[in-house]
Design an enzyme around this catalytic site. Structure first.
Site, PDB file in Angstrom:
ATOM      1  N   GLY A   1       0.825  -1.210   0.000  1.00 30.54           N
ATOM      2  CA  GLY A   1       0.000   0.000   0.000  1.00 30.54           C
ATOM      3  C   GLY A   1       0.859   1.259   0.000  1.00 30.54           C
TER       4      GLY A   1
ATOM      5  N   GLY B   1      -3.679  -2.346  -2.397  1.00 33.51           N
ATOM      6  CA  GLY B   1      -2.253  -2.162  -2.674  1.00 33.51           C
ATOM      7  C   GLY B   1      -1.949  -2.462  -4.133  1.00 33.51           C
TER       8      GLY B   1
ATOM      9  N   LYS C   1     -10.673   0.018  13.878  1.00 34.45           N
ATOM     10  CA  LYS C   1      -9.405   0.498  14.420  1.00 34.45           C
ATOM     11  C   LYS C   1      -9.478   0.606  15.946  1.00 34.45           C
ATOM     12  CE  LYS C   1      -6.816   1.149  10.692  1.00 34.45           C
ATOM     13  NZ  LYS C   1      -5.542   0.425  10.476  1.00 34.45           N
TER      14      LYS C   1
ATOM     15  N   TYR D   1     -14.605   1.628   9.544  1.00 36.82           N
ATOM     16  CA  TYR D   1     -13.159   1.874   9.702  1.00 36.82           C
ATOM     17  C   TYR D   1     -12.849   2.256  11.150  1.00 36.82           C
ATOM     18  CZ  TYR D   1      -8.556   3.930   8.657  1.00 36.82           C
ATOM     19  OH  TYR D   1      -7.217   4.243   8.621  1.00 36.82           O
TER      20      TYR D   1
ATOM     21  N   TYR E   1      -3.566  -7.945  24.279  1.00 35.24           N
ATOM     22  CA  TYR E   1      -2.398  -8.827  24.066  1.00 35.24           C
ATOM     23  C   TYR E   1      -1.208  -8.337  24.885  1.00 35.24           C
ATOM     24  CZ  TYR E   1      -3.847 -12.369  20.771  1.00 35.24           C
ATOM     25  OH  TYR E   1      -4.428 -13.477  20.218  1.00 35.24           O
TER      26      TYR E   1
ATOM     27  N   LYS F   1     -13.173  -6.464   8.744  1.00 39.55           N
ATOM     28  CA  LYS F   1     -12.462  -7.720   8.986  1.00 39.55           C
ATOM     29  C   LYS F   1     -10.957  -7.504   9.153  1.00 39.55           C
ATOM     30  CE  LYS F   1     -13.569 -11.568   6.882  1.00 39.55           C
ATOM     31  NZ  LYS F   1     -13.849 -12.490   5.736  1.00 39.55           N
TER      32      LYS F   1
ATOM     33  N   ASN G   1      -2.884  -8.640   0.236  1.00 37.82           N
ATOM     34  CA  ASN G   1      -3.794  -9.375  -0.660  1.00 37.82           C
ATOM     35  C   ASN G   1      -4.106  -8.554  -1.914  1.00 37.82           C
ATOM     36  OD1 ASN G   1      -5.445  -7.405   0.364  1.00 37.82           O
ATOM     37  ND2 ASN G   1      -7.141  -8.765   0.908  1.00 37.82           N
TER      38      ASN G   1
ATOM     39  N   ASP H   1      -4.208 -12.834   2.552  1.00 33.49           N
ATOM     40  CA  ASP H   1      -5.226 -12.032   3.223  1.00 33.49           C
ATOM     41  C   ASP H   1      -5.061 -12.237   4.729  1.00 33.49           C
ATOM     42  OD1 ASP H   1      -7.501 -11.078   4.459  1.00 33.49           O
ATOM     43  OD2 ASP H   1      -8.908 -11.983   3.027  1.00 33.49           O
ATOM     44  N   VAL H   2      -4.665 -11.199   5.443  1.00 30.50           N
ATOM     45  CA  VAL H   2      -4.315 -11.355   6.863  1.00 30.50           C
ATOM     46  C   VAL H   2      -5.527 -11.571   7.778  1.00 30.50           C
ATOM     47  CG1 VAL H   2      -2.117 -10.135   6.682  1.00 30.50           C
ATOM     48  CG2 VAL H   2      -4.191  -8.847   7.285  1.00 30.50           C
TER      49      VAL H   2
END
Ligand code: UDP
Length: 312
Positions: free
Chosen positions: A10, A36, A149, A145, A159, A91, A32, A56-57
Protein backbone atom coordinates in the site's frame (compact mmCIF):
# COMPACT_ATOMS: atom_id res chain seq x y z
CA UNK A 1 16.37 -7.76 12.22
CA UNK A 2 13.47 -9.25 10.32
CA UNK A 3 10.14 -7.44 10.01
CA UNK A 4 6.75 -8.33 8.62
CA UNK A 5 4.78 -5.45 7.10
CA UNK A 6 1.12 -6.27 6.47
CA UNK A 7 -0.36 -4.03 3.80
CA UNK A 8 3.20 -3.74 2.51
CA UNK A 9 2.21 -2.90 -1.06
CA UNK A 10 0.00 0.00 0.00
CA UNK A 11 0.88 3.69 0.07
CA UNK A 12 2.27 3.78 3.61
CA UNK A 13 3.26 0.11 3.77
CA UNK A 14 5.49 0.31 0.71
CA UNK A 15 7.34 3.37 2.03
CA UNK A 16 7.82 1.58 5.32
CA UNK A 17 9.20 -1.56 3.61
CA UNK A 18 11.64 0.57 1.63
CA UNK A 19 12.76 2.47 4.74
CA UNK A 20 13.33 -0.73 6.74
CA UNK A 21 15.33 -2.32 3.90
CA UNK A 22 17.53 0.77 3.77
CA UNK A 23 18.24 0.30 7.49
CA UNK A 24 19.33 -3.28 6.97
CA UNK A 25 16.16 -5.08 7.98
CA UNK A 26 14.97 -8.17 6.18
CA UNK A 27 11.39 -7.42 5.17
CA UNK A 28 8.50 -9.76 4.56
CA UNK A 29 5.85 -7.75 2.74
CA UNK A 30 2.36 -9.26 2.96
CA UNK A 31 -0.67 -8.05 1.05
CA UNK A 32 -3.79 -9.37 -0.66
CA UNK A 33 -3.59 -6.51 -3.20
CA UNK A 34 -7.13 -5.35 -2.47
CA UNK A 35 -6.04 -1.70 -2.42
CA UNK A 36 -2.25 -2.16 -2.67
CA UNK A 37 -0.29 -2.54 -5.91
CA UNK A 38 2.85 -4.42 -6.98
CA UNK A 39 3.89 -1.21 -8.73
CA UNK A 40 4.51 0.36 -5.32
CA UNK A 41 7.22 -2.16 -4.45
CA UNK A 42 8.70 -2.54 -7.95
CA UNK A 43 11.64 -0.24 -7.13
CA UNK A 44 12.98 -2.52 -4.37
CA UNK A 45 11.30 -5.92 -4.71
CA UNK A 46 14.52 -7.47 -6.05
CA UNK A 47 16.60 -6.15 -3.11
CA UNK A 48 18.33 -8.79 -0.99
CA UNK A 49 16.36 -9.45 2.17
CA UNK A 50 13.01 -8.55 0.64
CA UNK A 51 10.20 -11.00 0.00
CA UNK A 52 6.57 -10.62 -0.98
CA UNK A 53 3.79 -12.94 0.17
CA UNK A 54 0.30 -12.62 -1.25
CA UNK A 55 -2.03 -13.34 1.63
CA UNK A 56 -5.23 -12.03 3.22
CA UNK A 57 -4.32 -11.36 6.86
CA UNK A 58 -7.86 -11.98 8.06
CA UNK A 59 -6.91 -15.66 7.60
CA UNK A 60 -4.30 -17.45 9.72
CA UNK A 61 -0.86 -15.96 9.00
CA UNK A 62 2.02 -18.35 8.48
CA UNK A 63 5.57 -16.97 8.33
CA UNK A 64 8.61 -19.25 8.46
CA UNK A 65 11.64 -18.17 10.50
CA UNK A 66 12.16 -15.51 13.14
CA UNK A 67 10.53 -12.08 13.25
CA UNK A 68 11.52 -9.16 15.45
CA UNK A 69 8.71 -6.85 14.35
CA UNK A 70 5.15 -7.28 13.10
CA UNK A 71 3.92 -3.98 11.65
CA UNK A 72 0.19 -4.14 10.90
CA UNK A 73 -0.60 -1.67 8.13
CA UNK A 74 -3.15 -3.66 6.12
CA UNK A 75 -6.48 -1.85 5.63
CA UNK A 76 -8.46 0.10 3.10
CA UNK A 77 -7.73 3.66 4.22
CA UNK A 78 -9.74 6.14 2.20
CA UNK A 79 -13.39 6.95 2.96
CA UNK A 80 -14.27 5.98 -0.61
CA UNK A 81 -12.62 2.58 -0.13
CA UNK A 82 -14.32 1.78 3.10
CA UNK A 83 -17.69 2.78 1.72
CA UNK A 84 -17.13 0.33 -1.13
CA UNK A 85 -15.54 -2.40 1.02
CA UNK A 86 -17.20 -2.10 4.43
CA UNK A 87 -16.94 -5.77 5.41
CA UNK A 88 -13.31 -6.16 4.34
CA UNK A 89 -12.49 -2.97 6.26
CA UNK A 90 -14.09 -4.33 9.44
CA UNK A 91 -12.46 -7.72 8.99
CA UNK A 92 -8.91 -6.52 8.43
CA UNK A 93 -9.07 -4.09 11.36
CA UNK A 94 -10.56 -6.69 13.68
CA UNK A 95 -9.72 -10.24 12.52
CA UNK A 96 -6.53 -9.11 10.78
CA UNK A 97 -5.25 -7.37 13.91
CA UNK A 98 -6.02 -10.50 15.93
CA UNK A 99 -4.10 -12.73 13.51
CA UNK A 100 -1.14 -10.35 13.36
CA UNK A 101 -1.04 -10.15 17.16
CA UNK A 102 -1.16 -13.94 17.39
CA UNK A 103 1.82 -14.12 15.05
CA UNK A 104 3.75 -11.50 17.07
CA UNK A 105 3.08 -13.49 20.24
CA UNK A 106 4.23 -16.75 18.65
CA UNK A 107 7.44 -15.14 17.35
CA UNK A 108 8.17 -13.03 20.44
CA UNK A 109 8.06 -10.02 18.10
CA UNK A 110 7.19 -6.40 18.86
CA UNK A 111 3.79 -5.56 17.35
CA UNK A 112 2.92 -2.13 15.96
CA UNK A 113 -0.64 -1.20 15.04
CA UNK A 114 -1.27 1.43 12.39
CA UNK A 115 -4.18 3.13 14.12
CA UNK A 116 -5.72 6.40 13.08
CA UNK A 117 -6.96 9.85 14.02
CA UNK A 118 -10.38 8.42 13.07
CA UNK A 119 -10.53 6.88 16.57
CA UNK A 120 -11.35 10.46 17.66
CA UNK A 121 -14.30 10.58 15.22
CA UNK A 122 -15.81 14.05 14.80
CA UNK A 123 -13.85 15.45 17.74
CA UNK A 124 -15.25 17.64 20.50
CA UNK A 125 -11.73 18.29 21.78
CA UNK A 126 -9.35 20.30 19.63
CA UNK A 127 -6.51 19.68 18.98
CA UNK A 128 -6.70 15.96 19.72
CA UNK A 129 -4.62 14.59 22.59
CA UNK A 130 -4.18 10.85 23.06
CA UNK A 131 -6.17 11.04 26.32
CA UNK A 132 -9.32 11.99 24.38
CA UNK A 133 -11.69 9.02 23.91
CA UNK A 134 -13.34 10.29 20.79
CA UNK A 135 -16.78 10.90 19.31
CA UNK A 136 -17.48 8.11 16.82
CA UNK A 137 -20.81 7.14 15.25
CA UNK A 138 -20.64 3.32 15.33
CA UNK A 139 -23.35 2.82 12.69
CA UNK A 140 -22.42 5.62 10.27
CA UNK A 141 -20.61 5.04 6.96
CA UNK A 142 -17.20 5.64 8.54
CA UNK A 143 -18.00 3.41 11.52
CA UNK A 144 -16.64 0.35 9.70
CA UNK A 145 -13.16 1.87 9.70
CA UNK A 146 -13.30 3.79 12.97
CA UNK A 147 -14.71 0.96 15.05
CA UNK A 148 -12.41 -1.66 13.53
CA UNK A 149 -9.40 0.50 14.42
CA UNK A 150 -10.79 1.09 17.93
CA UNK A 151 -11.29 -2.66 18.31
CA UNK A 152 -7.73 -3.13 17.02
CA UNK A 153 -6.40 -0.81 19.74
CA UNK A 154 -8.39 -2.70 22.39
CA UNK A 155 -7.10 -6.04 21.11
CA UNK A 156 -3.54 -4.71 21.02
CA UNK A 157 -3.73 -3.58 24.65
CA UNK A 158 -5.31 -6.91 25.65
CA UNK A 159 -2.40 -8.83 24.07
CA UNK A 160 -0.01 -6.50 25.84
CA UNK A 161 -1.66 -6.83 29.24
CA UNK A 162 -2.69 -10.48 29.11
CA UNK A 163 0.01 -12.06 26.93
CA UNK A 164 2.79 -9.53 27.68
CA UNK A 165 3.37 -8.90 23.97
CA UNK A 166 5.47 -5.79 23.31
CA UNK A 167 3.03 -3.50 21.53
CA UNK A 168 2.98 -0.01 19.98
CA UNK A 169 0.02 2.00 18.72
CA UNK A 170 0.55 4.79 16.18
CA UNK A 171 -2.46 7.07 15.66
CA UNK A 172 -1.75 8.24 12.15
CA UNK A 173 -3.23 11.56 11.01
CA UNK A 174 -3.85 12.49 7.35
CA UNK A 175 -0.77 11.53 5.36
CA UNK A 176 0.08 12.20 1.72
CA UNK A 177 2.85 11.66 -0.78
CA UNK A 178 4.10 9.60 -3.67
CA UNK A 179 2.28 6.30 -4.45
CA UNK A 180 -1.19 7.41 -3.42
CA UNK A 181 -3.65 6.12 -5.99
CA UNK A 182 -5.02 8.63 -8.48
CA UNK A 183 -8.57 7.39 -7.84
CA UNK A 184 -8.13 6.99 -4.11
CA UNK A 185 -10.82 9.60 -3.43
CA UNK A 186 -8.98 11.40 -0.63
CA UNK A 187 -8.61 15.16 -0.77
CA UNK A 188 -4.95 15.48 -1.80
CA UNK A 189 -4.85 12.90 -4.62
CA UNK A 190 -8.27 14.11 -5.81
CA UNK A 191 -7.29 17.80 -5.90
CA UNK A 192 -3.89 17.12 -7.47
CA UNK A 193 -5.32 14.90 -10.19
CA UNK A 194 -8.07 17.44 -10.90
CA UNK A 195 -5.62 20.37 -10.95
CA UNK A 196 -3.22 18.59 -13.31
CA UNK A 197 -5.92 17.46 -15.72
CA UNK A 198 -7.75 20.80 -15.84
CA UNK A 199 -10.89 19.50 -14.15
CA UNK A 200 -12.65 21.38 -11.32
CA UNK A 201 -11.48 20.73 -7.77
CA UNK A 202 -14.33 19.11 -5.83
CA UNK A 203 -14.46 20.69 -2.38
CA UNK A 204 -17.02 18.97 -0.15
CA UNK A 205 -19.28 21.16 1.96
CA UNK A 206 -18.25 24.81 2.14
CA UNK A 207 -14.61 23.79 2.59
CA UNK A 208 -14.41 25.18 6.13
CA UNK A 209 -13.68 21.77 7.66
CA UNK A 210 -10.04 21.42 8.65
CA UNK A 211 -7.36 18.75 8.36
CA UNK A 212 -3.62 18.67 9.13
CA UNK A 213 -1.54 16.93 6.48
CA UNK A 214 1.80 15.21 7.03
CA UNK A 215 4.23 14.14 4.37
CA UNK A 216 4.99 10.42 4.12
CA UNK A 217 8.70 10.59 5.07
CA UNK A 218 7.82 12.29 8.37
CA UNK A 219 5.33 9.55 9.17
CA UNK A 220 7.78 6.74 8.40
CA UNK A 221 10.44 8.33 10.62
CA UNK A 222 7.84 8.59 13.42
CA UNK A 223 6.89 4.91 13.02
CA UNK A 224 10.58 3.93 13.07
CA UNK A 225 11.14 5.81 16.33
CA UNK A 226 7.97 4.41 17.90
CA UNK A 227 8.77 0.79 17.03
CA UNK A 228 12.20 1.09 18.65
CA UNK A 229 10.88 2.86 21.75
CA UNK A 230 9.29 1.26 24.83
CA UNK A 231 6.12 3.36 24.52
CA UNK A 232 3.03 1.18 24.87
CA UNK A 233 0.39 3.90 25.01
CA UNK A 234 -0.95 5.31 21.73
CA UNK A 235 1.08 8.09 20.09
CA UNK A 236 -0.29 10.64 17.61
CA UNK A 237 1.88 10.89 14.51
CA UNK A 238 0.87 13.85 12.39
CA UNK A 239 1.75 17.35 11.31
CA UNK A 240 -0.05 20.01 13.38
CA UNK A 241 -0.09 22.47 10.40
CA UNK A 242 -3.90 22.77 10.23
CA UNK A 243 -5.80 24.28 7.30
CA UNK A 244 -9.29 24.36 5.85
CA UNK A 245 -10.03 22.21 2.81
CA UNK A 246 -10.71 25.33 0.80
CA UNK A 247 -7.23 26.62 1.71
CA UNK A 248 -5.78 23.28 0.66
CA UNK A 249 -7.56 23.41 -2.70
CA UNK A 250 -6.27 26.95 -3.35
CA UNK A 251 -2.77 25.97 -2.32
CA UNK A 252 -2.75 23.06 -4.78
CA UNK A 253 -4.02 25.34 -7.56
CA UNK A 254 -1.20 27.79 -6.83
CA UNK A 255 1.57 25.17 -6.53
CA UNK A 256 0.50 23.44 -9.73
CA UNK A 257 -0.13 26.71 -11.61
CA UNK A 258 -3.46 25.22 -12.61
CA UNK A 259 -6.38 27.23 -13.92
CA UNK A 260 -8.98 24.72 -12.76
CA UNK A 261 -11.96 26.14 -10.91
CA UNK A 262 -13.27 25.07 -7.52
CA UNK A 263 -16.74 23.50 -7.25
CA UNK A 264 -18.61 22.68 -4.04
CA UNK A 265 -20.23 19.28 -3.52
CA UNK A 266 -22.22 17.86 -0.60
CA UNK A 267 -20.30 17.08 2.57
CA UNK A 268 -20.20 13.30 3.19
CA UNK A 269 -22.04 12.01 6.26
CA UNK A 270 -20.09 12.18 9.55
CA UNK A 271 -17.20 14.06 7.91
CA UNK A 272 -15.15 15.38 10.86
CA UNK A 273 -15.33 19.19 11.09
CA UNK A 274 -11.85 19.66 12.52
CA UNK A 275 -8.70 17.61 12.94
CA UNK A 276 -5.30 18.51 14.32
CA UNK A 277 -2.90 16.35 16.27
CA UNK A 278 -1.44 17.36 19.60
CA UNK A 279 2.02 15.83 19.18
CA UNK A 280 3.41 16.62 22.64
CA UNK A 281 3.70 12.91 23.37
CA UNK A 282 5.66 12.13 20.19
CA UNK A 283 7.88 15.16 20.81
CA UNK A 284 8.64 14.23 24.41
CA UNK A 285 8.78 10.44 24.26
CA UNK A 286 10.20 9.91 20.75
CA UNK A 287 12.02 13.19 20.12
CA UNK A 288 10.05 13.29 16.88
CA UNK A 289 8.38 16.06 14.98
CA UNK A 290 7.59 16.60 11.31
CA UNK A 291 10.25 18.27 9.17
CA UNK A 292 8.60 18.68 5.78
CA UNK A 293 6.49 21.78 5.41
CA UNK A 294 3.24 21.22 3.52
CA UNK A 295 4.26 23.37 0.51
CA UNK A 296 7.46 21.35 0.11
CA UNK A 297 5.65 18.02 0.52
CA UNK A 298 2.97 19.02 -1.96
CA UNK A 299 5.61 20.08 -4.52
CA UNK A 300 7.23 16.65 -4.33
CA UNK A 301 3.85 14.94 -4.52
CA UNK A 302 2.79 17.05 -7.49
CA UNK A 303 5.95 16.07 -9.36
CA UNK A 304 5.20 12.39 -8.78
CA UNK A 305 1.56 12.70 -9.84
CA UNK A 306 2.62 14.59 -12.98
CA UNK A 307 4.92 11.73 -13.97
CA UNK A 308 2.27 9.19 -13.04
CA UNK A 309 -0.41 10.88 -15.14
CA UNK A 310 1.97 11.10 -18.08
CA UNK A 311 2.28 7.31 -18.04
CA UNK A 312 -1.42 6.64 -17.37
N1 UDP B 1 -12.68 16.23 0.49
C1 UDP B 1 -13.04 17.18 -0.44
N2 UDP B 1 -12.99 16.85 -1.78
C2 UDP B 1 -12.57 15.63 -2.23
C3 UDP B 1 -12.18 14.67 -1.27
C4 UDP B 1 -12.25 15.00 0.08
O1 UDP B 1 -13.40 18.29 -0.08
O2 UDP B 1 -12.56 15.42 -3.45
C5 UDP B 1 -12.75 16.57 1.92
C6 UDP B 1 -13.49 15.59 2.80
O3 UDP B 1 -14.87 15.85 2.83
C7 UDP B 1 -12.83 15.85 4.15
C8 UDP B 1 -11.39 16.24 3.77
O4 UDP B 1 -11.44 16.59 2.40
O5 UDP B 1 -13.44 16.94 4.80
C9 UDP B 1 -10.38 15.13 3.92
O6 UDP B 1 -10.92 13.99 3.30
P1 UDP B 1 -10.09 12.70 3.01
O7 UDP B 1 -10.99 11.78 2.26
O8 UDP B 1 -8.80 13.08 2.40
O9 UDP B 1 -9.75 12.08 4.43
P2 UDP B 1 -10.46 12.09 5.87
O10 UDP B 1 -9.63 13.02 6.65
O11 UDP B 1 -11.87 12.60 5.77
O12 UDP B 1 -10.39 10.69 6.29
Amino acid sequence: MRSLVTGGTGFIGSHLCEFLLARGHEVVCMDNLLTGAMDNIAGFSAAPGFSFVRHDVTEYIRVEGPLEYVLHFASPASPRDYLEMPIQTLKVGALGTHKALGLAKAKGATFLLASTSEVYGDPEVHPQREEYWGNVNPIGPRGVYDEAKRFGEAMTMAYHRFHRVETRIARIFNTYGERMRLQDGRAIPAFITQALTGRPLTVYGDGSQTRSFQYISDLVEGIWRLMQSRVTEPVNIGNPQEMTLLELAKKILRLSASSSEIVFEPLPEDDPKVRQPDITRARTLLGWEPRIDVDEGLRRTLAWFRARLARA
